[in-house]
Write a protein that holds these residues in place. Structure first.
Motif, PDB file in Angstrom:
ATOM      1  N   GLY A  72     -19.147  32.347  14.775  1.00 55.89           N
ATOM      2  CA  GLY A  72     -17.944  31.819  15.395  1.00 55.89           C
ATOM      3  C   GLY A  72     -18.054  31.779  16.898  1.00 55.89           C
ATOM      4  O   GLY A  72     -18.787  32.581  17.496  1.00 55.89           O
ATOM      5  N   ILE A  73     -17.328  30.860  17.486  1.00 49.65           N
ATOM      6  CA  ILE A  73     -17.218  30.742  18.943  1.00 49.65           C
ATOM      7  C   ILE A  73     -15.732  30.613  19.250  1.00 49.65           C
ATOM      8  O   ILE A  73     -15.043  29.776  18.667  1.00 49.65           O
ATOM      9  N   VAL A  74     -15.252  31.471  20.163  1.00 49.67           N
ATOM     10  CA  VAL A  74     -13.847  31.421  20.545  1.00 49.67           C
ATOM     11  C   VAL A  74     -13.767  31.381  22.068  1.00 49.67           C
ATOM     12  O   VAL A  74     -14.439  32.153  22.756  1.00 49.67           O
ATOM     13  N   VAL A  75     -12.930  30.483  22.567  1.00 52.77           N
ATOM     14  CA  VAL A  75     -12.808  30.267  24.002  1.00 52.77           C
ATOM     15  C   VAL A  75     -11.355  30.473  24.426  1.00 52.77           C
ATOM     16  O   VAL A  75     -10.449  29.889  23.839  1.00 52.77           O
ATOM     17  N   CYS A  76     -11.164  31.315  25.432  1.00 53.47           N
ATOM     18  CA  CYS A  76      -9.856  31.427  26.076  1.00 53.47           C
ATOM     19  C   CYS A  76     -10.109  31.374  27.583  1.00 53.47           C
ATOM     20  O   CYS A  76     -11.211  31.029  28.006  1.00 53.47           O
ATOM     21  N   GLY A  77      -9.138  31.715  28.383  1.00 51.12           N
ATOM     22  CA  GLY A  77      -9.321  31.621  29.827  1.00 51.12           C
ATOM     23  C   GLY A  77     -10.442  32.498  30.350  1.00 51.12           C
ATOM     24  O   GLY A  77     -11.333  32.032  31.052  1.00 51.12           O
ATOM     25  N   SER A  78     -10.415  33.770  29.991  1.00 48.52           N
ATOM     26  CA  SER A  78     -11.421  34.721  30.484  1.00 48.52           C
ATOM     27  C   SER A  78     -12.447  35.118  29.434  1.00 48.52           C
ATOM     28  O   SER A  78     -13.498  35.629  29.770  1.00 48.52           O
ATOM     29  N   GLY A  79     -12.115  34.945  28.166  1.00 49.95           N
ATOM     30  CA  GLY A  79     -12.952  35.446  27.069  1.00 49.95           C
ATOM     31  C   GLY A  79     -12.533  36.831  26.627  1.00 49.95           C
ATOM     32  O   GLY A  79     -12.881  37.271  25.530  1.00 49.95           O
TER      33      GLY A  79
END
Length: 163
Positions: A72-79
């Motif tokens: 899986g790969i998940v992206v948010c503002g900072s991680g």
């Protein structure tokens, strides 16, 4: 470092998700990797309207736990947020990686199955290099790595009872 040049030779099913802050990078990742993988499961969001990062950490993790995705790969503002949220789910080993070494070493030594990236921290070019390293890496359970992973899995199983 793993050979990332030919990802199409890896039968990887990848779940991808991100919140509003990660949306632009998530879309770039989907466009870049979609044709190169066995399957790319888009777990949302599908726009830049404000939304909650835990929802996407859960959605990506669910795909892995239920056997529909290998990584899986998940992206948010900072991680940070998606990493914290994903690591609450038993069976998920997530880490923020903003360099290629950590991305492949996390898989090779720690059997990391979710890569977390800060869409406001790194650009898309570096993100693709990091994802290449993550996707090309394979867990290599040498004695010391297996021993350490077994301890991590025991913590996951027992929680504070391990103390």
């Amino acid at each position: 470092m793993p050979d990332a040049a030919n990802l199409s030779s890896f039968p990887l099913r990848v779940a991808l998700g991100g919140d509003h802050a990660g949306f632009p990078l998530k879309q770039a990742v989907a466009e870049h990797y979609g044709p190169r993988l066995t399957s790319l499961i888009d777990c949302g969001t599908d726009n830049a309207e404000s939304c909650d990062y835990p929802d996407f950490a859960i959605a990506v993790s669910r795909e892995i736990i239920q056997g529909r995705a290998d990584r899986g790969i998940v992206v948010c503002g900072s991680g940070v947020g998606v990493s914290v949220a994903a690591n609450k789910i038993p069976g998920i080993r997530a880490a923020i990686c903003h360099d290629t070494y950590s991305a492949h070493q996390g898989v090779e030594h720690d059997d990391m199955n979710v890569l977390c990236i800060g869409g406001r921290i790194i650009g898309s070019s570096l993100a693709m290099e990091i994802i290449d390293a993550f996707l090309a890496a394979k867990y290599t359970p040498g004695e010391r790595h297996a021993r350490r992973l077994d301890k991590v899995l025991e913590i996951e199983k027992k929680g504070l009872e391990i103390l």
